[in-house]
Design a protein around this motif. Structure first.
Motif, PDB file in Angstrom:
ATOM      1  N   GLN A  80      26.319   9.996   1.292  1.00  0.00           N
ATOM      2  CA  GLN A  80      26.395   9.565  -0.099  1.00  0.00           C
ATOM      3  C   GLN A  80      25.058   9.641  -0.822  1.00  0.00           C
ATOM      4  O   GLN A  80      24.991   9.472  -2.034  1.00  0.00           O
ATOM      5  CB  GLN A  80      26.950   8.145  -0.188  1.00  0.00           C
ATOM      6  N   PHE A  81      23.963   9.922  -0.082  1.00  0.00           N
ATOM      7  CA  PHE A  81      22.655  10.061  -0.717  1.00  0.00           C
ATOM      8  C   PHE A  81      22.150  11.499  -0.697  1.00  0.00           C
ATOM      9  O   PHE A  81      20.954  11.757  -0.647  1.00  0.00           O
ATOM     10  CB  PHE A  81      21.658   9.097  -0.078  1.00  0.00           C
ATOM     11  N   VAL A  82      23.088  12.436  -0.719  1.00  0.00           N
ATOM     12  CA  VAL A  82      22.774  13.838  -0.985  1.00  0.00           C
ATOM     13  C   VAL A  82      22.819  14.014  -2.504  1.00  0.00           C
ATOM     14  O   VAL A  82      23.771  13.581  -3.148  1.00  0.00           O
ATOM     15  CB  VAL A  82      23.831  14.752  -0.303  1.00  0.00           C
ATOM     16  N   PRO A  83      21.787  14.609  -3.116  1.00  0.00           N
ATOM     17  CA  PRO A  83      20.611  15.277  -2.535  1.00  0.00           C
ATOM     18  C   PRO A  83      19.358  14.409  -2.484  1.00  0.00           C
ATOM     19  O   PRO A  83      18.257  14.928  -2.359  1.00  0.00           O
ATOM     20  CB  PRO A  83      20.405  16.434  -3.512  1.00  0.00           C
ATOM     21  N   SER A  84      19.492  13.093  -2.599  1.00  0.00           N
ATOM     22  CA  SER A  84      18.324  12.216  -2.670  1.00  0.00           C
ATOM     23  C   SER A  84      17.424  12.322  -1.440  1.00  0.00           C
ATOM     24  O   SER A  84      16.216  12.088  -1.531  1.00  0.00           O
ATOM     25  CB  SER A  84      18.779  10.760  -2.851  1.00  0.00           C
ATOM     26  N   TRP A  85      18.013  12.653  -0.282  1.00  0.00           N
ATOM     27  CA  TRP A  85      17.184  12.804   0.921  1.00  0.00           C
ATOM     28  C   TRP A  85      16.123  13.883   0.725  1.00  0.00           C
ATOM     29  O   TRP A  85      15.056  13.849   1.354  1.00  0.00           O
ATOM     30  CB  TRP A  85      18.060  13.165   2.124  1.00  0.00           C
ATOM     31  N   ASP A  86      16.409  14.855  -0.129  1.00  0.00           N
ATOM     32  CA  ASP A  86      15.485  15.977  -0.349  1.00  0.00           C
ATOM     33  C   ASP A  86      14.657  15.805  -1.621  1.00  0.00           C
ATOM     34  O   ASP A  86      14.047  16.762  -2.098  1.00  0.00           O
ATOM     35  CB  ASP A  86      16.276  17.291  -0.442  1.00  0.00           C
ATOM     36  N   SER A  87      14.636  14.592  -2.169  1.00  0.00           N
ATOM     37  CA  SER A  87      14.003  14.378  -3.471  1.00  0.00           C
ATOM     38  C   SER A  87      12.501  14.678  -3.470  1.00  0.00           C
ATOM     39  O   SER A  87      11.948  15.096  -4.481  1.00  0.00           O
ATOM     40  CB  SER A  87      14.236  12.939  -3.943  1.00  0.00           C
ATOM     41  N   SER A  88      11.824  14.471  -2.330  1.00  0.00           N
ATOM     42  CA  SER A  88      10.368  14.663  -2.293  1.00  0.00           C
ATOM     43  C   SER A  88       9.982  16.130  -2.482  1.00  0.00           C
ATOM     44  O   SER A  88       8.894  16.429  -2.971  1.00  0.00           O
ATOM     45  CB  SER A  88       9.797  14.131  -0.975  1.00  0.00           C
ATOM     46  N   TYR A  89      10.846  17.061  -2.074  1.00  0.00           N
ATOM     47  CA  TYR A  89      10.526  18.481  -2.260  1.00  0.00           C
ATOM     48  C   TYR A  89      11.617  19.220  -3.046  1.00  0.00           C
ATOM     49  O   TYR A  89      11.672  20.443  -3.050  1.00  0.00           O
ATOM     50  CB  TYR A  89      10.304  19.169  -0.901  1.00  0.00           C
ATOM     51  N   TYR A  90      12.479  18.454  -3.732  1.00  0.00           N
ATOM     52  CA  TYR A  90      13.557  19.061  -4.517  1.00  0.00           C
ATOM     53  C   TYR A  90      13.021  19.993  -5.614  1.00  0.00           C
ATOM     54  O   TYR A  90      13.546  21.095  -5.805  1.00  0.00           O
ATOM     55  CB  TYR A  90      14.423  17.960  -5.119  1.00  0.00           C
ATOM     56  N   PRO A  91      11.963  19.583  -6.369  1.00  0.00           N
ATOM     57  CA  PRO A  91      11.428  20.498  -7.386  1.00  0.00           C
ATOM     58  C   PRO A  91      10.954  21.826  -6.787  1.00  0.00           C
ATOM     59  O   PRO A  91      11.180  22.893  -7.371  1.00  0.00           O
ATOM     60  CB  PRO A  91      10.249  19.707  -7.985  1.00  0.00           C
ATOM     61  N   LEU A  92      10.285  21.761  -5.613  1.00  0.00           N
ATOM     62  CA  LEU A  92       9.845  22.992  -4.958  1.00  0.00           C
ATOM     63  C   LEU A  92      11.034  23.838  -4.536  1.00  0.00           C
ATOM     64  O   LEU A  92      11.041  25.071  -4.696  1.00  0.00           O
ATOM     65  CB  LEU A  92       8.986  22.642  -3.739  1.00  0.00           C
ATOM     66  N   MET A  93      12.067  23.169  -4.012  1.00  0.00           N
ATOM     67  CA  MET A  93      13.250  23.883  -3.546  1.00  0.00           C
ATOM     68  C   MET A  93      13.932  24.637  -4.690  1.00  0.00           C
ATOM     69  O   MET A  93      14.473  25.729  -4.505  1.00  0.00           O
ATOM     70  CB  MET A  93      14.225  22.876  -2.921  1.00  0.00           C
ATOM     71  N   MET A  94      13.890  24.041  -5.893  1.00  0.00           N
ATOM     72  CA  MET A  94      14.539  24.665  -7.040  1.00  0.00           C
ATOM     73  C   MET A  94      13.792  25.904  -7.543  1.00  0.00           C
ATOM     74  O   MET A  94      14.323  26.671  -8.346  1.00  0.00           O
ATOM     75  CB  MET A  94      14.671  23.654  -8.186  1.00  0.00           C
ATOM     76  N   THR A  95      12.539  26.086  -7.079  1.00  0.00           N
ATOM     77  CA  THR A  95      11.780  27.280  -7.478  1.00  0.00           C
ATOM     78  C   THR A  95      11.989  28.430  -6.499  1.00  0.00           C
ATOM     79  O   THR A  95      11.499  29.531  -6.733  1.00  0.00           O
ATOM     80  CB  THR A  95      10.272  26.965  -7.548  1.00  0.00           C
ATOM     81  N   GLN A  96      12.680  28.158  -5.403  1.00  0.00           N
ATOM     82  CA  GLN A  96      12.908  29.169  -4.385  1.00  0.00           C
ATOM     83  C   GLN A  96      14.232  29.899  -4.631  1.00  0.00           C
ATOM     84  O   GLN A  96      15.060  29.480  -5.434  1.00  0.00           O
ATOM     85  CB  GLN A  96      12.921  28.527  -2.994  1.00  0.00           C
ATOM     86  N   ASN A  97      14.399  30.988  -3.906  1.00  0.00           N
ATOM     87  CA  ASN A  97      15.635  31.776  -4.028  1.00  0.00           C
ATOM     88  C   ASN A  97      16.733  31.138  -3.180  1.00  0.00           C
ATOM     89  O   ASN A  97      17.174  31.687  -2.174  1.00  0.00           O
ATOM     90  CB  ASN A  97      15.372  33.219  -3.586  1.00  0.00           C
ATOM     91  N   ILE A  98      17.143  29.933  -3.614  1.00  0.00           N
ATOM     92  CA  ILE A  98      18.150  29.157  -2.885  1.00  0.00           C
ATOM     93  C   ILE A  98      19.326  28.890  -3.819  1.00  0.00           C
ATOM     94  O   ILE A  98      19.137  28.445  -4.950  1.00  0.00           O
ATOM     95  CB  ILE A  98      17.562  27.811  -2.393  1.00  0.00           C
ATOM     96  N   THR A  99      20.519  29.178  -3.364  1.00  0.00           N
ATOM     97  CA  THR A  99      21.706  28.946  -4.189  1.00  0.00           C
ATOM     98  C   THR A  99      22.265  27.557  -3.902  1.00  0.00           C
ATOM     99  O   THR A  99      22.176  27.065  -2.772  1.00  0.00           O
ATOM    100  CB  THR A  99      22.790  30.000  -3.923  1.00  0.00           C
ATOM    101  N   TYR A 100      22.829  26.943  -4.926  1.00  0.00           N
ATOM    102  CA  TYR A 100      23.468  25.644  -4.734  1.00  0.00           C
ATOM    103  C   TYR A 100      24.633  25.762  -3.751  1.00  0.00           C
ATOM    104  O   TYR A 100      24.939  24.810  -3.026  1.00  0.00           O
ATOM    105  CB  TYR A 100      23.979  25.119  -6.074  1.00  0.00           C
ATOM    106  N   LYS A 101      25.253  26.912  -3.729  1.00  0.00           N
ATOM    107  CA  LYS A 101      26.406  27.101  -2.835  1.00  0.00           C
ATOM    108  C   LYS A 101      25.986  26.921  -1.375  1.00  0.00           C
ATOM    109  O   LYS A 101      26.640  26.202  -0.606  1.00  0.00           O
ATOM    110  CB  LYS A 101      27.011  28.494  -3.045  1.00  0.00           C
TER     111      LYS A 101
END
Length: 489
Positions: A320-341
């Motif tokens: 129930q805390f997805v995506p909060s577990w990744d909050s510390s590097y979420y901004p970096l992750m969004m700059t990568q070639n990663i799809t939400y799917k």
């Protein structure tokens, strides 16, 4: 100085970026506190007469099980009570004496609700003892002694906060003692009964918990004072990095990278470990429902409710805390070639694997009959087919960064509570019960489980379509989520 500390606490509350959320939550917490106060008062007044009607001697019986009462109190404190470490840090660069900082911080823990709530059991119970003819002075000394033990627990919880091995050893010992008592091998309460009754019979025994409390306060004070440095005791502990490949997950394709990261998080981070431990504890939740010990729970509808939590413990505590577990590097992750799917698929697979494991581990419920385990299996399929989607959908609206340096808050952060997530959470528990009721009353009880399973299968069938919808919502909420993860306080 105390007045200044209190003023700072008040300003921190009203100036918080989440002040409106905090205020709403404080109001809800106040109602919750009132509820527990009423429950404890009722237990304090009623337990004497309930035990008497059951043919037991009330006072000796209470003294007999006080030891387990205190152990459970320590258990709840360890997982839920906020420790004072973080509250100390903001004062370290100010011209304030260390003694004042530590004394104020420890005083705050004394006023904790975890201490205050026990007043509403022991004070009414003491008054009932006096009313029933027990010596008034001895009864008061007994009640005060029990409250002193409760406050001693407060400082024990602080001292062992980061010492998991000590905590689990103590809990393991008392769990073993509980089993030995249940199977009539060894009954520790025969000894603790005499010990706790001693506080009634010998008034000077109150010096024992008083001395323990003073000693614990002194050791806690010295511990925090000696570690009152950002670069020493209060610094975040650094450990050597280790590498785990988990090549067996590669068969899942591109999503395996995210799953490996989540497994590493769970292995290395205390807060994530606590969430997984809580999901394991949920496996035993069904003992309240399937044993027939509580009459109100002894019906098929409540067994469905239990089945949802038994098989979906990981889903509720970690998922129930997805995506909060990744909050510390979420901004970096969004700059990568990663799809939400791919990202959402990885979380979905993690939930599916954990649900299957939980279902297999709960096979011991076959002891209570095939229908008990059938309820768990049916609810597991519903969790995988429907609730896994609802969990990921709710994640789009939970814009709460998780501080991975904090082990507390295993059940989540206060800011995770909002109207949207609450509405999304309702079907997770109510829908399977409604489906079971439909089949139960229209056809037969077995069709209730069939309806739950069919719902889960339909969820699997429309997974791709549902994921497209969830993915679009995540994209829509992307920048609001990024902004929220940058907020501090």
């Amino acid at each position: 100085m105390i007045k200044q500390f209190l003023l700072l606490e008040w300003r921190a509350f009203i100036r918080s970026a989440s002040f409106s959320t905090n205020l709403a939550l404080k109001i809800l917490m106040a109602f919750g506190a009132l509820y527990f106060m009423v429950m404890f008062i009722g237990l304090g007044i009623g337990s004497y007469f309930i035990l008497e009607e059951a043919g037991l001697k009330p006072f000796p019986t209470v003294n007999k099980f006080i030891i387990y009462y205190l152990v459970f109190d320590l258990l709840f404190r360890f997982f839920l009570q906020k420790m004072p470490t973080l509250a100390i840090r903001p004062f370290l660069n100010q011209n304030i004496k260390k003694n004042n900082i530590v004394h104020f911080t420890l005083s705050k823990t004394i006023l904790s609700f975890f201490n205050f709530i026990h007043w509403f059991f022991f004070i009414p119970f003491t008054l009932v003892l006096i009313k029933e003819g027990f010596n008034p002075l001895s009864s008061i000394f007994w009640g005060l002694s029990m409250l002193l033990f409760v406050y001693a627990n407060n400082f024990i919880a602080i001292l062992i906060d980061k010492k998991d091995s000590i905590f689990y050893t103590v809990i393991g010992i008392f769990a073993a003692l509980g089993l030995l008592q249940y199977y009539n091998v060894f009954d520790i309460t025969n000894y603790t009964n005499s010990f706790f009754e001693g506080f009634y019979n010998l008034n000077y025994f109150i010096l024992i918990p008083l001395s323990v409390l003073i000693a614990l306060y002194y050791f806690t004070f010295q511990f925090f004072k000696s570690n009152l440095y950002l670069d020493a005791g209060l610094a975040i502990k650094q450990t050597d990095a280790t590498t785990e490949n988990y090549t067996w997950l590669d068969k899942l394709g591109s999503v395996s990278t995210f799953i490996k990261n989540d497994i590493r998080l769970i292995r290395r981070n205390k807060r994530a470990k606590t969430s997984v431990l809580m999901s394991f504890i949920f496996l035993f939740y069904g003992l309240l429902f399937f044993t027939g010990g509580i009459e109100a729970y002894d019906n098929p509808f409540m067994k469905v409710f239990a089945g949802i939590f038994i098989s979906g413990g990981f889903l509720f505590t970690f998922g129930q805390f997805v995506p909060s577990w990744d909050s510390s590097y979420y901004p970096l992750m969004m700059t990568q070639n990663i799809t939400y799917k791919d990202y959402l698929n990885s979380k979905w697979w993690l939930i599916i694997i954990a649900t299957i494991v939980s279902t297999l581990l709960s096979s011991f419920y076959l002891y209570f009959g095939w229908e008990a385990y059938l309820a768990i299996i049916a609810c597991a399929i519903f969790n995988m087919g429907i609730n896994s989607h609802l969990i990921l959908l709710g994640g789009a609206f939970i814009k709460t960064p998780i501080d991975l340096t904090s082990a507390k808050g295993a059940f989540g952060d206060k800011k995770a509570f909002n109207a949207k997530t609450f509405l999304i959470s309702l079907p997770k528990m109510l829908l399977p019960i409604a489906l079971y009721s439909l089949g139960h009353f229209l056809l037969s009880p077995i069709y209730g489980y069939v309806f739950i399973v069919l719902a889960g299968i339909i969820g699997f069938a429309f997974k791709n379509k549902v994921f497209q919808m969830i993915e679009s919502i995540y994209k829509k909420e992307k920048y609001a989520t990024l902004h929220a993860y940058k907020q501090k306080g």
